[in-house]
Design an enzyme around this catalytic site. Structure first.
Site, PDB file in Angstrom:
ATOM      1  CG  ASP A 144      24.023  79.943  68.027  1.00 21.76           C
ATOM      2  OD1 ASP A 144      24.100  81.127  67.673  1.00 21.76           O
ATOM      3  OD2 ASP A 144      24.763  79.047  67.578  1.00 21.76           O
ATOM      4  CG  ASP A 246      24.817  83.449  63.695  1.00 21.77           C
ATOM      5  OD1 ASP A 246      25.630  82.523  63.548  1.00 21.77           O
ATOM      6  OD2 ASP A 246      24.166  83.954  62.759  1.00 21.77           O
ATOM      7  CD  GLU A 308      29.869  83.277  63.249  1.00 20.07           C
ATOM      8  OE1 GLU A 308      30.176  82.389  62.446  1.00 20.07           O
ATOM      9  OE2 GLU A 308      28.825  83.937  63.137  1.00 20.07           O
ATOM     10  CG  HIS A 370      28.335  75.236  63.109  1.00 19.26           C
ATOM     11  ND1 HIS A 370      28.745  76.014  64.174  1.00 19.26           N
ATOM     12  CD2 HIS A 370      27.565  76.039  62.350  1.00 19.26           C
ATOM     13  CE1 HIS A 370      28.242  77.221  64.055  1.00 19.26           C
ATOM     14  NE2 HIS A 370      27.513  77.262  62.956  1.00 19.26           N
ATOM     15  CG  ASP A 371      29.855  77.978  60.212  1.00 21.05           C
ATOM     16  OD1 ASP A 371      28.885  77.327  59.772  1.00 21.05           O
ATOM     17  OD2 ASP A 371      29.728  78.949  60.969  1.00 21.05           O
TER      18      ASP A 371
HETATM   19  C1  GLC Z   1      27.010  81.924  61.253  1.00 15.37           C
HETATM   20  C2  GLC Z   1      26.761  80.463  61.557  1.00 15.37           C
HETATM   21  C3  GLC Z   1      26.544  79.740  60.263  1.00 15.37           C
HETATM   22  C4  GLC Z   1      25.305  80.329  59.621  1.00 15.37           C
HETATM   23  C5  GLC Z   1      25.453  81.844  59.444  1.00 15.37           C
HETATM   24  C6  GLC Z   1      24.151  82.471  59.103  1.00 15.37           C
HETATM   25  O1  GLC Z   1      28.154  82.135  60.493  1.00 15.37           O
HETATM   26  O2  GLC Z   1      27.842  79.941  62.285  1.00 15.37           O
HETATM   27  O3  GLC Z   1      26.380  78.366  60.443  1.00 15.37           O
HETATM   28  O4  GLC Z   1      25.100  79.742  58.367  1.00 15.37           O
HETATM   29  O5  GLC Z   1      25.872  82.457  60.649  1.00 15.37           O
HETATM   30  O6  GLC Z   1      23.283  82.456  60.195  1.00 15.37           O
END
Ligand code: GLC
Length: 590
Positions: A144, A246, A308, A370-371
């Protein structure tokens, strides 16, 4: 992306969707995909085997996968000890969410050092051992990469905040306020409240798109770019196969600091809703993505980039591939992930949109992460959830898109949301309680067996509680049950690898007007191998018939590859097939 993020953006996205539907209704349907392999527009990865087109990618949240030292938190040696399980399931690559040293404010997404391992997860030697053991099993490791922000404990930020003339001052976004107690503008953090934090020592505000302890890097500074590209090289040198990037759409902010437009209503944090117009998806993002691609393309083995970014329209999602297929190979499709209801017409429309993207970019699907609350509950109707979990697995694993699983979804793990604010670990849940209870519910420990800690740990208390459903939904039980959700995933993953049409075939929707049953063909050149997939997205039994001549497919019967529930016979006609509520049928056309 975050749950509240979705609800906020859905608000103004509704209008866009209506507009898009109106436009789609007015124009002729996009051409159907031909049998011939398409000439891929210029790409710097030219090898015949672009592994990421066929891989099954499995997301591991390391705190929750396997604890090897009894402290109640998962770790790297724990992951290594479960590689045989992943191999058996059919996983080709694991994406591990951040394991770098971190104060764990955002559970690893606040990184204090990008080139080390957090001691609670193990050592660098453990990591090297994991990569080598994974590679022995033909499993690739994807890291990541969190480029938008660091932890406020990162040495770069500590320097930056130390004085206005520190050489790293410009590595972050520092601005003067508009007067005593007044931040530079109205920008809001995704985690609630102002995105600006006043720093007493130097009398300026710093910008944080996420939590206060997650200051944003300044991507207009070339030194920042160099440092973050060095991070990529550091991990590629260790043999990783690519990166999940990310929050990449958030890298840039309007340098003129225009206020964001205010929308009606308030969000879960009690702030006015706003459109994040000046802090999201600025065009310079694509310049960075092209640079990142150039960095990884210097390495052998076709490293992959997964982005993402909750792209609001298909045009924005298409743009992630880059004008010459020179940006991201696998942009996450949040539109598919977030349909949030079983709607054959809606999935058909979204599958068509991404499948026929002008660059022939590879689609990338997921339903859980995970979100997001877990698929089992989010798509389940409260009555047929196990059957719906299989239907969602079939949808994930039988289209042409590269699929991403989230640990435990193959078991039917459900969301276990905290019931008391004192138990909440995710800061989002504490700030948003009770409207937004945070993301702990989808991050509970992996359910390996029915023992006290579900085989995840031997600790007296695990970092998040073991869901009560672990007693019935766990690896040990489900591996032995041919009708379990796990056995279904394993079976369909194996078909995806073994059946040429499912591995390589083109995609085309059939029975396009059916409001309940989503059906599509996967077929290799000239229909040599053709597989029909039919998914009943309704709670009623349905009768379906298929006329496939117009699709260049030979054959007038079906040989069942997998059916859930089971069909009376393995051979079916193409007419008047009965399919049960939420049933799955995957069959070869003979
Ligand atoms: C992304 C991650 C999330 C995190 C955010 C800030 O959306 O998937 O879990 O809180 O970035 O880094």
């Amino acid at each position: 992306m975050l749950t509240h993020e979705r609800s906020v953006s859905h608000h103004f996205r509704g209008g866009l969707i209506l507009l898009l539907l109106a436009v789609l209704a007015a124009v002729p349907a996009r051409p159907q995909q031909s049998d011939q392999p398409k000439a891929t527009p210029q790409s710097s990865q030219t090898s015949a085997d672009l592994w990421w087109k066929h891989a099954v990618i499995y997301e591991i949240y390391p705190r929750s996968f396997q604890d090897s030292n009894g402290d109640g938190v998962g770790d790297i040696n724990g992951i290594a000890s479960r590689l045989d399980y992943l191999k058996d399931l059919g996983v080709d690559a694991i994406w591990i969410t951040p394991m770098y040293p971190s104060p764990q404010i955002d559970f690893g997404y606040d990184i204090a050092d990008y080139e080390a391992i957090d001691p609670q997860y193990g050592t660098m030697a453990d990591f090297d051992h994991l990569v080598s053991e994974a590679n022995k099993r033909n499993i690739r490791v994807i890291m990541d990469w969190v480029p938008n922000h660091t932890s406020d404990q990162n040495a770069w930020f500590l320097e930056s905040r130390s004085s206005r003339d520190n050489p790293k001052r410009d590595w972050y976004i520092w601005r003067d306020g508009k007067g005593a107690g007044k931040p530079p503008n109205n920008w809001q953090s995704w985690f609630g409240h102002s995105a600006w934090q006043f720093d007493e020592k130097t009398g300026q505000y710093y910008y944080h798109h996420f939590y206060v302890q997650q200051p944003d890097l300044n991507w207009r500074n070339p030194e920042v770019r160099k440092a973050m590209y060095d991070v990529l090289r550091f991990w590629l040198d260790k043999g990783v196969a690519g990166f999940r990037m990310d929050a990449v759409s958030r890298l840039f902010e309007d340098p003129k600091l225009h206020d964001d437009p205010i929308l009606p209503g308030k969000n879960a944090f009690g702030d006015p809703n706003i459109q994040h117009k000046y802090t999201d998806n600025l065009p310079e993002v694509h310049e960075v993505l092209r640079e990142v691609r150039q960095v990884v393309d210097k390495y052998p083995g076709n490293p992959v980039l997964i982005s993402e970014a909750d792209e609001p329209t298909i045009e924005d999602l298409d743009k992630m591939y880059g004008p010459n297929n020179d940006e991201v190979q696998l942009p996450m499709d949040f539109k598919i992930a977030d349909v949030n209801k079983l709607s054959a017409p809606e999935f058909r429309k979204l599958l068509d949109e991404i499948e026929f993207n002008p660059l022939d970019g590879q689609p990338y699907f997921f339903f859980s992460n995970h979100d997001q609350s877990r698929t089992w509950d989010r798509y389940g109707d409260g009555v047929h959830n196990d059957q719906i979990a299989k239907l969602m697995a079939a949808l994930l694993l039988t289209t042409h898109a590269t699929p991403q699983l989230y640990y435990g979804e193959e078991l039917g793990t459900r969301t276990t949301t905290p019931t008391r604010i004192e138990d909440v670990k995710d800061p989002v849940g504490r700030t948003g309680w009770p409207k937004d209870k945070g993301r702990d519910g989808e991050r509970t420990p992996m359910q390996w067996d029915d023992s006290k800690d579900a085989g995840f740990s031997t600790a007296a208390k695990t970092w998040l509680p073991i869901p009560p459903s672990a007693a019935q939904y766990n690896v040990a039980l489900e591996e032995r049950d041919p009708n379990s959700i796990f056995s279904f995933y394993k079976h369909v993953i194996a078909l995806r690898k073994d059946v040429p049409a499912l591995r390589n075939g083109s995609y085309v929707a059939v029975n396009r007007d059916d409001p309940n049953v989503l059906a599509y063909l996967r077929k290799t050149g000239h229909g040599a191998d053709s597989v029909l997939v039919a998914l009943n997205m309704s709670a009623e039994p349905r009768t379906v018939s298929f006329r496939l001549q117009g699709f260049g497919v030979q054959g007038n019967s079906l040989q069942v590859l997998v059916a859930s529930p089971k069909q009376a016979s393995d051979q079916l006609p193409l007419e008047n097939i009965q399919i049960a509520p939420f049933a799955v049928l995957v069959a070869r056309v003979k």
